[in-house]
Design a protein around this motif. Structure first.
Motif, PDB file in Angstrom:
ATOM      1  N   HIS A   1      18.377  55.736 -25.228  1.00  0.00           N
ATOM      2  CA  HIS A   1      17.291  56.649 -24.835  1.00  0.00           C
ATOM      3  C   HIS A   1      15.942  56.089 -25.293  1.00  0.00           C
ATOM      4  O   HIS A   1      14.994  55.996 -24.507  1.00  0.00           O
TER       5      HIS A   1
ATOM      6  N   VAL B   1      12.662  54.778 -23.017  1.00  0.00           N
ATOM      7  CA  VAL B   1      11.307  55.337 -23.160  1.00  0.00           C
ATOM      8  C   VAL B   1      10.325  54.232 -23.570  1.00  0.00           C
ATOM      9  O   VAL B   1       9.206  54.161 -23.054  1.00  0.00           O
TER      10      VAL B   1
ATOM     11  N   GLY C   1      13.082  64.330 -20.669  1.00  0.00           N
ATOM     12  CA  GLY C   1      12.693  62.993 -20.236  1.00  0.00           C
ATOM     13  C   GLY C   1      11.445  63.000 -19.378  1.00  0.00           C
ATOM     14  O   GLY C   1      10.575  62.141 -19.492  1.00  0.00           O
TER      15      GLY C   1
ATOM     16  N   LEU D   1      16.797  55.734 -18.067  1.00  0.00           N
ATOM     17  CA  LEU D   1      16.753  57.057 -18.687  1.00  0.00           C
ATOM     18  C   LEU D   1      17.737  58.006 -18.009  1.00  0.00           C
ATOM     19  O   LEU D   1      18.442  58.773 -18.665  1.00  0.00           O
TER      20      LEU D   1
ATOM     21  N   TYR E   1       9.464  52.154 -20.638  1.00  0.00           N
ATOM     22  CA  TYR E   1       8.497  52.818 -19.765  1.00  0.00           C
ATOM     23  C   TYR E   1       7.085  52.692 -20.335  1.00  0.00           C
ATOM     24  O   TYR E   1       6.124  52.419 -19.597  1.00  0.00           O
TER      25      TYR E   1
ATOM     26  N   HIS F   1       8.430  63.057 -21.585  1.00  0.00           N
ATOM     27  CA  HIS F   1       8.086  61.736 -22.121  1.00  0.00           C
ATOM     28  C   HIS F   1       7.277  60.934 -21.097  1.00  0.00           C
ATOM     29  O   HIS F   1       6.235  60.348 -21.414  1.00  0.00           O
TER      30      HIS F   1
END
Length: 209
Positions: A104, A108, A161, A130, A111, A164
Motif C-alpha cells: 500500500h 502511494v 485510497g 493500489l 503515485y 490519498h
C-alpha cells in the motif's frame, strides 16, 4: 478516474498490544479494554495519513531529508500495526499483513513520485497497484475476521485510497483549500474505519475485551 484502493490496517497501539494490558481492578470498567483499543486504533490510522501527507509535501518541495524522515515514520507505523496482531492471529499473519501494508505504501509513494515527475503513466500504474493491493488486503482481513465483509472493506478502503490520490494532486496544484477539505474527509473516514475494525475485533474476541 474511478479509484479503488486499500489501506487497511488491523489493530493495536504499539509493540505491546492494548488488549493484553489489564487496568487495576479499582479503576477498571467493563468496556475499558475495548475503548482503549478503539482509541489506539484511531491514533495509528491518523498517524498513517499524517506521515504520508508529510511525505507528499516534502517530496514536492524536493526536501529529501524531510521526505526520508516521513517515509521512515510511515514504515515504522506499519510495522507496529503488523506486529501487534501476532498475539491474536500469529506471527505469520503479522508478517503477511506487513507485506500488504508495504504494498500500500509503495503504491502511494509511487503515485507521489510520479506526480512530482509529471509522469501520467506512472500515476496510472500506481493507481492500478493500489487497486490490486486493496483487494488483497480486503481479502486478508475478511478471512482473518468474519465480522469484516470483504466487499464492504473494498468499498471503505477505496474511499481511503481516493483521499490519498486527491490530496497528492491538490498539493501539487497548490489547491490548499481543496486539500483542506480532503484532509477533513480523510481524517473522518479514517476514524470511522478504525472504529469499524475495533468493533469487529471485540465481536470476534469477546474474551479479550
Amino acid at each position: 478516474m474511478n479509484i479503488k484502493i486499500l489501506a487497511l490496517m488491523l489493530l493495536a497501539f504499539c509493540a505491546q498490544p492494548v488488549w493484553s494490558q489489564t487496568p487495576p481492578a479499582s479503576t477498571a470498567a467493563p468496556d475499558s479494554v475495548a475503548l482503549t483499543t478503539r482509541l489506539a486504533l484511531r491514533d495509528l490510522w491518523v498517524e498513517h495519513v499524517f506521515w504520508i501527507r508529510n511525505y507528499a509535501i516534502a517530496n514536492q518541495a524536493a526536501d529529501k531529508q524531510q521526505a526520508k524522515v516521513a517515509a521512515d515514520q510511515v514504515v515504522d507505523n506499519a510495522t507496529k500495526i503488523a506486529n501487534s496482531i501476532a498475539p491474536l492471529y500469529g506471527q505469520p499473519a503479522a508478517d503477511q499483513l506487513l507485506k500488504l501494508l508495504a504494498g500500500h505504501w509503495g503504491a502511494v509513494k509511487h503515485y507521489s513520485d510520479a506526480t512530482v515527475a509529471k509522469d501520467s503513466k506512472g500515476k496510472q500504474a500506481a493507481v492500478a497497484d493500489l487497486t490490486s493491493n486493496a483487494k488483497a488486503i480486503a481479502a486478508f482481513l475478511a478471512k482473518a475476521n468474519p465480522n469484516l465483509p470483504e466487499a464492504t472493506l473494498v468499498a471503505m478502503l477505496g474511499a481511503h485510497g481516493g483521499h490519498h490520490v486527491a490530496q497528492i494532486d491538490e498539493l501539487a496544484a497548490h489547491d490548499y483549500a481543496g486539500e483542506a477539505r480532503t484532509w477533513h474527509m480523510m481524517r473522518g473516514h479514517i476514524l470511522a474505519l478504525a472504529d469499524a475494525l475495533a468493533a469487529a475485533l471485540v465481536k470476534q474476541f469477546p474474551d479479550k475485551f
